[in-house]
Every structure is written in C-alpha cells, then in structure tokens.
Design a protein around this motif. Sequence first.
Motif, PDB file in Angstrom:
ATOM      1  N   PHE A  39       0.825  -1.205   0.000  1.00 56.39           N
ATOM      2  CA  PHE A  39       0.000   0.000   0.000  1.00 56.39           C
ATOM      3  C   PHE A  39       0.862   1.259   0.000  1.00 56.39           C
ATOM      4  O   PHE A  39       0.579   2.217  -0.711  1.00 56.39           O
ATOM      5  CB  PHE A  39      -0.919  -0.005   1.226  1.00 56.39           C
ATOM      6  CG  PHE A  39      -1.864   1.153   1.262  1.00 56.39           C
ATOM      7  CD1 PHE A  39      -3.003   1.144   0.478  1.00 56.39           C
ATOM      8  CD2 PHE A  39      -1.618   2.241   2.066  1.00 56.39           C
ATOM      9  CE1 PHE A  39      -3.886   2.207   0.504  1.00 56.39           C
ATOM     10  CE2 PHE A  39      -2.495   3.310   2.105  1.00 56.39           C
ATOM     11  CZ  PHE A  39      -3.629   3.287   1.309  1.00 56.39           C
ATOM     12  N   ALA A  44      -3.548   2.440  -3.187  1.00 54.98           N
ATOM     13  CA  ALA A  44      -4.713   1.625  -2.846  1.00 54.98           C
ATOM     14  C   ALA A  44      -5.211   0.764  -4.006  1.00 54.98           C
ATOM     15  O   ALA A  44      -5.554  -0.405  -3.810  1.00 54.98           O
ATOM     16  CB  ALA A  44      -5.835   2.531  -2.357  1.00 54.98           C
ATOM     17  N   VAL A  45      -5.230   1.313  -5.204  1.00 54.15           N
ATOM     18  CA  VAL A  45      -5.803   0.570  -6.340  1.00 54.15           C
ATOM     19  C   VAL A  45      -4.941  -0.641  -6.683  1.00 54.15           C
ATOM     20  O   VAL A  45      -5.447  -1.762  -6.834  1.00 54.15           O
ATOM     21  CB  VAL A  45      -5.972   1.499  -7.564  1.00 54.15           C
ATOM     22  CG1 VAL A  45      -6.426   0.712  -8.780  1.00 54.15           C
ATOM     23  CG2 VAL A  45      -6.960   2.601  -7.246  1.00 54.15           C
ATOM     24  N   THR A  47      -2.809  -2.167  -4.751  1.00 56.26           N
ATOM     25  CA  THR A  47      -2.842  -3.105  -3.634  1.00 56.26           C
ATOM     26  C   THR A  47      -4.131  -3.921  -3.658  1.00 56.26           C
ATOM     27  O   THR A  47      -4.119  -5.125  -3.382  1.00 56.26           O
ATOM     28  CB  THR A  47      -2.701  -2.366  -2.289  1.00 56.26           C
ATOM     29  OG1 THR A  47      -1.492  -1.610  -2.312  1.00 56.26           O
ATOM     30  CG2 THR A  47      -2.670  -3.325  -1.130  1.00 56.26           C
ATOM     31  N   PHE A  48      -5.237  -3.285  -3.994  1.00 57.02           N
ATOM     32  CA  PHE A  48      -6.501  -4.012  -4.113  1.00 57.02           C
ATOM     33  C   PHE A  48      -6.396  -5.094  -5.182  1.00 57.02           C
ATOM     34  O   PHE A  48      -6.808  -6.236  -4.958  1.00 57.02           O
ATOM     35  CB  PHE A  48      -7.642  -3.055  -4.448  1.00 57.02           C
ATOM     36  CG  PHE A  48      -8.929  -3.758  -4.744  1.00 57.02           C
ATOM     37  CD1 PHE A  48      -9.705  -4.253  -3.709  1.00 57.02           C
ATOM     38  CD2 PHE A  48      -9.361  -3.928  -6.044  1.00 57.02           C
ATOM     39  CE1 PHE A  48     -10.890  -4.918  -3.979  1.00 57.02           C
ATOM     40  CE2 PHE A  48     -10.538  -4.590  -6.318  1.00 57.02           C
ATOM     41  CZ  PHE A  48     -11.304  -5.086  -5.289  1.00 57.02           C
ATOM     42  N   LEU A  52      -6.667  -9.105  -4.875  1.00 57.89           N
ATOM     43  CA  LEU A  52      -7.610  -9.835  -5.720  1.00 57.89           C
ATOM     44  C   LEU A  52      -6.903 -10.953  -6.489  1.00 57.89           C
ATOM     45  O   LEU A  52      -7.425 -12.067  -6.608  1.00 57.89           O
ATOM     46  CB  LEU A  52      -8.290  -8.862  -6.686  1.00 57.89           C
ATOM     47  CG  LEU A  52      -9.451  -9.392  -7.497  1.00 57.89           C
ATOM     48  CD1 LEU A  52     -10.597  -9.807  -6.591  1.00 57.89           C
ATOM     49  CD2 LEU A  52      -9.908  -8.320  -8.478  1.00 57.89           C
TER      50      LEU A  52
END
Length: 64
Positions: A39, A44-45, A47-48, A52
């Motif tokens: 992160f 954030a994007v 890391t998401f 996933l």
Amino acid sequence: MGSISAGRYGFDIPSFNASLRVMTSLGWMMGPALMLFAFGNWGAVRTFFLALGVIAIWAALRRA
C-alpha cells in the motif's frame, strides 16, 4: 481439524499440527506487513488488485 486431516492422510499428527501452527503464525505476522508495504509503495488501487490476484490464485489452487 489438523489432527483429523493428519490422521486421514497418514501424517504424523504432532509434526503436522506444528507445521499448521507455524504457517498460521507466519500468515498473521507477514500478511499485514506485506500489505502495508504494498500500500505504501503502490497505492490503494494496485494493492486491491494484488489482493484480488492472490485470492484468485488461492481459489484456483483450492479447486485443483
């Protein structure tokens, strides 16, 4: 649950339980630290999507 699985597949129960404990402890120690590192470096994007992807790999391996 570890002793049931170990007994079912013929593993040594104490060593199987010990390895499960080690993997659980490593997951609790390393997982949050690695995600905070990701992160901080990637945002954030990314890391998401990393999380996933890890979940998708886990789901694919679980079905095999």
